[in-house]
Motif scaffolding. Structure first.
Motif, PDB file in Angstrom:
ATOM      1  N   ASP A  18       0.694  -1.082  -0.068  1.00 44.96           N
ATOM      2  CA  ASP A  18       0.050   0.444   0.132  1.00 44.96           C
ATOM      3  C   ASP A  18       1.277   1.595  -0.168  1.00 44.96           C
ATOM      4  OD1 ASP A  18      -2.969   0.694   0.494  1.00 44.96           O
ATOM      5  OD2 ASP A  18      -1.854   1.957   1.849  1.00 44.96           O
ATOM      6  N   PRO A  19       0.840   2.273  -0.672  1.00 43.08           N
ATOM      7  CA  PRO A  19       1.344   3.558  -0.597  1.00 43.08           C
ATOM      8  C   PRO A  19       1.844   4.266   0.846  1.00 43.08           C
ATOM      9  CG  PRO A  19      -0.221   3.481  -2.501  1.00 43.08           C
ATOM     10  CD  PRO A  19      -0.716   2.576  -1.574  1.00 43.08           C
ATOM     11  N   ALA A  20       0.642   3.883   1.621  1.00 38.72           N
ATOM     12  CA  ALA A  20       1.212   4.099   3.047  1.00 38.72           C
ATOM     13  C   ALA A  20       2.914   3.454   4.007  1.00 38.72           C
ATOM     14  CB  ALA A  20       0.459   3.760   3.901  1.00 38.72           C
ATOM     15  N   LEU A  21       3.087   2.470   3.238  1.00 32.41           N
ATOM     16  CA  LEU A  21       4.470   1.600   2.690  1.00 32.41           C
ATOM     17  C   LEU A  21       5.492   2.182   3.102  1.00 32.41           C
ATOM     18  CD1 LEU A  21       2.846  -1.961   3.070  1.00 32.41           C
ATOM     19  CD2 LEU A  21       3.463  -0.319   5.321  1.00 32.41           C
ATOM     20  N   PHE A  22       5.244   2.996   1.295  1.00 38.48           N
ATOM     21  CA  PHE A  22       5.924   3.759   0.750  1.00 38.48           C
ATOM     22  C   PHE A  22       6.508   4.957   1.535  1.00 38.48           C
ATOM     23  CE2 PHE A  22       4.923   0.826  -2.706  1.00 38.48           C
ATOM     24  CZ  PHE A  22       5.427   0.415  -2.851  1.00 38.48           C
ATOM     25  N   ALA A  23       5.620   5.213   1.848  1.00 40.41           N
ATOM     26  CA  ALA A  23       5.724   6.908   3.080  1.00 40.41           C
ATOM     27  C   ALA A  23       6.849   5.790   3.965  1.00 40.41           C
ATOM     28  CB  ALA A  23       4.145   7.410   3.078  1.00 40.41           C
ATOM     29  N   ALA A  24       5.973   5.259   4.280  1.00 35.60           N
ATOM     30  CA  ALA A  24       7.092   5.072   5.708  1.00 35.60           C
ATOM     31  C   ALA A  24       8.589   4.875   5.912  1.00 35.60           C
ATOM     32  CB  ALA A  24       6.412   3.590   6.285  1.00 35.60           C
ATOM     33  N   VAL A  25       9.225   3.433   3.933  1.00 38.97           N
ATOM     34  CA  VAL A  25      10.163   4.084   3.826  1.00 38.97           C
ATOM     35  C   VAL A  25      10.548   4.218   3.479  1.00 38.97           C
ATOM     36  CG1 VAL A  25      11.306   2.257   2.447  1.00 38.97           C
ATOM     37  CG2 VAL A  25       9.614   0.931   3.269  1.00 38.97           C
ATOM     38  N   ALA A  26       9.760   6.022   3.231  1.00 39.07           N
ATOM     39  CA  ALA A  26      10.375   7.180   2.799  1.00 39.07           C
ATOM     40  C   ALA A  26      10.894   7.875   3.312  1.00 39.07           C
ATOM     41  CB  ALA A  26       9.964   7.994   1.711  1.00 39.07           C
TER      42      ALA A  26
END
Length: 239
Positions: free
Chosen positions: A127-135
């Motif tokens: 989910d895009p929320a995981l991208f934000a967390a990794v970023a």
């Protein structure tokens, strides 16, 4: 320069791919004026990252300057990665059933290379929320959010989540993407954060390119999306 960020070679067991070959892809690229495409081999996404990566490197060697290699990392196989002669790393959390923020991907982030990851709104893996967390955890790693979240009901949310994280770019391939949505995403997050990809040979290269070529964008924004942004992210990695 026109650069396609998201391509594949090879076959997939439950998906019709009329021409999975490197020669066929280069022929289409020549017809469309696409200079280079980033590839990962579908064998690498699937059962054998090592062998699939070898095949991707071999295709790039046969067609100098036309293919950039996204070496696939499988967090279960823990295959070797290189920092040389590649565009970066490709990961597919949904196929591998390993969430994007799982520590098993640490070898990927530690390389510091651009990363193209499958993104899928509503997925427990990508989910895009995981991208934000990794970023936020790895602000030095350029991160391409594949398919801009995949589903149209998540495109706007993907842009909102990516927005505060300047290392996240929306990669726009997918059968549900449209030219109008590409223009909306450019307006939401900035054209300098949107990257063209086709998902060829999974999807028809002509369709993916046509969406951007005919999208309601001004010429400057279209040029950024079709290659300028990716060239900036790959500085020093292009011929």
């Amino acid at each position: 320069m026109i650069l396609d960020a998201h391509g594949h070679l090879g076959t997939w067991p439950d998906f019709l791919i009329p021409d999975p070959s490197a020669d066929g892809m280069v022929s289409l690229m020549d017809r469309l004026g696409i200079d280079a495409i980033g590839i990962s081999h579908l064998l690498a996404v699937g059962p054998s990252a090592e062998e699939g990566n070898r095949l991707a490197f071999a295709a790039a060697e046969r067609h100098p300057g036309r293919f950039g290699v996204w070496q696939v990392y499988n967090p279960h196989q823990r295959n070797r990665l290189t920092g040389q002669g590649v565009w970066g790393v490709k990961i597919h959390p949904d196929v591998h059933e390993c969430p994007l923020d799982d520590r098993r991907y640490d070898p990927v982030w530690e390389l510091g290379l651009p990363v193209l990851a499958h993104g899928q709104t509503g997925s427990p893996w990508s989910d895009p929320a995981l991208f934000a967390a990794v970023a936020r955890r790895h602000p030095e790693v350029p991160l391409l959010l594949g398919h801009a979240g995949l589903w149209p009901n998540g495109f706007h949310r993907a842009a909102e989540l990516a927005g505060p994280n300047p290392n996240v770019h929306l990669e726009i391939c997918g059968s549900r993407m449209t030219g109008r949505w590409i223009a909306r995403l450019a307006a939401l997050i900035g054209a300098d954060r949107v990257v063209y990809g086709s998902d060829s040979c999974f999807l028809d290269l002509r369709t993916g390119f046509g969406r951007v070529a005919l999208a309601p964008l001004d010429d400057a924004d279209r040029a950024l999306i079709l290659g300028g942004n990716l060239a900036r992210l790959l500085e020093g990695r292009l011929p």
